[in-house]
Enzyme design. Structure first.
Site, PDB file in Angstrom:
ATOM      1  N   CYS A 115       0.781  -1.237   0.033  1.00 34.39           N
ATOM      2  CA  CYS A 115      -0.221   0.034  -0.047  1.00 34.39           C
ATOM      3  C   CYS A 115       0.867   0.929  -0.169  1.00 34.39           C
ATOM      4  CB  CYS A 115      -0.868   0.148   1.190  1.00 34.39           C
ATOM      5  SG  CYS A 115      -2.296  -1.030   1.034  1.00 34.39           S
TER       6      CYS A 115
ATOM      7  N   HIS B 101      -3.740  -6.730   1.610  1.00 32.00           N
ATOM      8  CA  HIS B 101      -3.150  -7.027   0.998  1.00 32.00           C
ATOM      9  C   HIS B 101      -2.508  -9.102   1.628  1.00 32.00           C
ATOM     10  CE1 HIS B 101      -1.883  -3.795  -0.771  1.00 32.00           C
ATOM     11  NE2 HIS B 101      -1.687  -4.333  -2.120  1.00 32.00           N
TER      12      HIS B 101
END
Length: 522
Positions: free
Chosen positions: A133, A158
């Site tokens: 991110c 994720h």
């Protein structure tokens, strides 16, 4: 409605190490369709897209591939991201790369201005960081790992372990802008759309804002902090500034004044960066905030968000190689309510292609042009006195054009296409009801046949204009086949519903199927 003034619209800039999938394509064609609509409506339109090329994630990927970061991003952009725009017929006006000198120098100018104004200070920071991110994660996005990551804290997006980072960084006084941001959302209720996105942002800001770390010192792949070259600017600050640097912020005041502020279309997963951090940075710099932020939903495949890492990613060419770019653009812009999540399936795409494009629009165009060729030697006939049935078609066209413009202005391409499709349905019903093939058998019905086929052809003229921002290739083909005067993209969209613009006497050409039959494979 807009009034011929500036309409500057952007996609998010994409992270090039993530190969393009249909989610990226969805955002790009939505912004392109909106830009095309406003451009053809006479607005001073500018569409920006690009790539976000700095950060730790990119540095690690380049190292793993044995090349420099610049070599790595050059390869990715040239081989994957430029071709995406061509594949999907995206007519962007600019493509910005955050490694371009025009961007880097203007970013330094902006950040230096914040520093000189007292909005940036030095401090120490310790927090869990997600490289995927490129973000220090808030508590709400930190979860306990499972399986091989049991006992670790992982990113909720994720599903990968977070890294505990402790650095001396520079901070932006984001917390000072909490009240001003809440006032912005209150006085400009359309600043964040749709309402669900606005409510999320308001709730987040009301819960309290912390100052933002805007530099990193653990690696060097980024734009150097101008007053301290041992730090690079945090990749998200760097990335957000592209919207201003691309239109001249810092050294081209005339261009910046002409274009700014912008509308931003983003995925909902990066909404907070755009609706909270970005306007606060602009406020601190004494600049206008964006005109609006529109957060669209996710594309889901098998119930999961589109993602290469989770094997749900589908390359746009997997669709365009079979169905064509116009079908891609039509499907994603019509099948999903813009602003909400939408599920993709090959079965739904195929069914809509056959029913709406091939049988609905394509067949309407083919048989109208063919009948003018057969019954009037290829010359568009003049219409006689209209009946109530003919006038109903004219009203449908006018009403659909008005509704479509309102929907596009409201960032709802799905509603615009639905409005335009009422013309398709109306014309197909009109032809079935009037049976021109039966009228052609008796010369006494010649005037009525002329009126019916002119009405169908003029309806197609309006459809070509109204659908051209969504399906530029097939509508151009139809425009040429109708023998319509001028360039299609030069036709004023907000006048498309005005009846009688196709001149009688125009000569039609041959028209191959706009949407050919697609052979189904097992």
């Amino acid at each position: 409605m807009t009034s011929g003034g500036s309409f500057y619209i952007t996609t998010p800039i994409y992270y090039p190490s993530d190969l393009p999938h249909i989610g990226h394509g969805y955002t790009s064609v939505a912004v392109d369709a909106l830009a095309r609509w406003h451009r053809q409506s006479g607005d001073d339109t500018w569409m920006l897209t690009g790539t976000d090329e700095h950060g730790q994630k990119m540095l690690r990927a380049a190292t793993a591939n044995g090349v420099t970061p610049q070599q790595w991003v050059d390869k990715l952009v040239e081989e994957s991201w430029f071709p995406l725009l061509k594949t999907l017929d995206v007519a962007n006006d600019d493509f910005i790369r955050t490694t371009q000198s025009r961007h880097e120098e203007r970013v330094k100018t902006f950040v230096q201005a914040l520093y000189d104004s007292g909005y940036i200070y030095a401090g120490e920071y310790e927090a869990l960081y997600c490289v995927g991110c490129e973000e220090f994660k808030p508590e709400a996005e930190i979860v306990d790992g499972t399986g091989p990551f049991e006992g670790l804290k992982v990113c909720a997006i994720h599903s990968k372990p977070l890294e505990l980072l402790q650095e001396k960084n520079y901070f932006f006084k984001l917390s000072e802008f909490q009240d001003r941001l809440l006032e912005l959302y209150k006085t400009q209720p359309d600043f964040v759309r749709p309402d669900s996105a606005r409510n999320e942002v308001v709730s987040f800001v009301r819960s309290g804002l912390k100052d933002l770390s805007i530099s990193r010192s653990a690696f060097d792949w980024g734009i150097r902090v101008p007053w301290d070259d041992s730090h690079v600017i945090y990749v998200w600050v760097d990335a957000l500034l592209n919207y201003a640097t691309a239109v001249g912020y810092g050294d081209d005041p005339a261009e910046f004044e002409r274009r700014w502020p912008a509308y931003h279309v983003v995925g909902k997963d990066i909404l907070r960066f755009h609706a909270v951090i970005w306007p606060a940075m602009l406020m601190a710099a004494g600049l206008e905030v964006p005109k609006g932020i529109f957060a669209h939903g996710w594309l889901l495949v098998g119930g999961e968000k589109m993602s290469k890492s989770k094997l749900t990613g589908i390359a746009p060419t997997e669709i365009t190689d079979v169905f064509g770019s116009d079908a891609y653009r039509f499907y994603f812009l019509s099948a999903i309510a813009f602003g909400q999540d939408g599920s993709f399936s090959w079965e739904d795409l195929s069914a809509r292609y056959q029913a709406e494009l091939a049988n609905g629009f394509g067949n309407l165009a083919s048989r109208t042009v063919a009948m003018i060729g057969r019954y009037f030697d290829g010359v568009v006939p003049a219409a006689g006195e209209p009946t109530d049935i003919d006038l109903r078609v004219q009203r449908t066209v006018a009403d659909a054009a008005t509704a479509a413009d309102a929907a596009m202005t409201a960032f709802r391409p799905d509603e615009a296409i639905a409005a335009i499709w009422r013309i398709v349905d109306e014309l197909n019903g009109y032809i079935t009801e009037n049976e021109p093939w039966a009228l052609a058998k008796d010369d006494a019905n010649r005037e009525r046949l002329s009126t019916v086929l002119y009405t169908a052809a003029e309806g197609l003229r309006a459809l070509a204009v109204l659908l051209s921002p969504v399906m530029p290739k097939s509508t151009e083909t139809l425009w040429d086949a109708l023998g319509a005067p001028g360039e299609l993209t030069a036709q004023p969209l907000r006048e498309a519903g005005t009846w009688g613009q196709l001149p009688a006497g125009s000569r039609v050409g041959t028209l191959a199927p706009l949407f050919p039959r697609v052979e189904q494979t097992a």
